[in-house]
Enzyme design. Sequence first.
Site, short mmCIF file in Angstrom:
data_model
loop_
_atom_site.label_atom_id
_atom_site.label_comp_id
_atom_site.label_asym_id
_atom_site.label_seq_id
_atom_site.Cartn_x
_atom_site.Cartn_y
_atom_site.Cartn_z
N ASP A 84 -117.75 -17.05 -33.12
CA ASP A 84 -117.02 -18.24 -32.70
C ASP A 84 -115.52 -17.98 -32.72
O ASP A 84 -114.80 -18.43 -31.82
CB ASP A 84 -117.36 -19.41 -33.63
CG ASP A 84 -116.48 -20.62 -33.34
OD1 ASP A 84 -116.63 -21.20 -32.26
OD2 ASP A 84 -115.65 -20.96 -34.19
N ASP A 87 -114.35 -15.75 -29.67
CA ASP A 87 -114.11 -16.35 -28.36
C ASP A 87 -112.69 -16.89 -28.26
O ASP A 87 -112.01 -16.73 -27.25
CB ASP A 87 -115.15 -17.42 -28.03
CG ASP A 87 -115.06 -18.67 -28.90
OD1 ASP A 87 -114.28 -18.66 -29.87
OD2 ASP A 87 -115.78 -19.63 -28.63
N ASP A 105 -115.10 -25.06 -26.80
CA ASP A 105 -115.16 -24.37 -28.09
C ASP A 105 -115.27 -25.36 -29.24
O ASP A 105 -116.04 -25.16 -30.18
CB ASP A 105 -113.91 -23.49 -28.26
CG ASP A 105 -113.93 -22.72 -29.57
OD1 ASP A 105 -114.89 -21.97 -29.81
OD2 ASP A 105 -112.99 -22.89 -30.37
N ASP A 109 -118.35 -25.68 -31.84
CA ASP A 109 -118.12 -25.64 -33.29
C ASP A 109 -118.92 -26.71 -34.01
O ASP A 109 -119.53 -26.47 -35.05
CB ASP A 109 -116.63 -25.83 -33.60
CG ASP A 109 -115.81 -24.59 -33.33
OD1 ASP A 109 -116.39 -23.53 -33.05
OD2 ASP A 109 -114.57 -24.71 -33.38
#
Length: 220
Positions: A84, A87, A105, A109
């Site tokens: 994560d 990215d 994103d 999350d």
Amino acid sequence: MLSRDEYLAEWSRWHGGTDPAGSRLVRGWLSAAYALARPVAGLPPVAATASGLLVAVSAVGPALAGGYWLVAAGALVGLSGLLDSLDGALALATGRASRRGFVLDSAVDRLTEAAYAAALWAAGAPGWLAVVFGALCWLPDYLRARAGQAGVDETGDISVWERPTRVAMAGMTLGGAGVVAGVGPDVPAVVVTAGTAVGALLGVVAVAQLSRGIRRALPD
């Protein structure tokens, strides 16, 4: 590709002026993500985003299996967190950051943190406590987002419950429960419950920290 310091400054700009130097854990986490991004700079950020979500969801399986499988669940949580962060590092350090990607994103999350909460529940944490843990992963970022919509340019210092802390707490709780699985059949559930409770407590403290800072920044 941006230098590490330029990348950290860009990260701060995209996160309401939050200074990563305010936490050694957050700065170290971001630096590790930057180091991982350098050799794979051509990889599309969305590929890392999708991989992180898939890995997070896959942690529920070994969590359900229990016992020593909990070590694998903890490792998968940690790996999902790194993917994560990768990215974001790819997007920011290579100049491919966009508002669309930022929103995507953030949404992913929240989905991965829901998967962490599900894994903790599967490993033995009470359902209500796992829900509280998941909600308190979401609430600090929701407060920051709403404050930004209200005109707050800087959303306060780094709290005790930022994304790296959430990943570390979930991963270490699951992994630690697996390490002590041989002590007794009920021990892993006790460890998971305790770790989930500590995470929830940190979430409460973070909400109080952020609320105080945002209240000062909001106009009357």
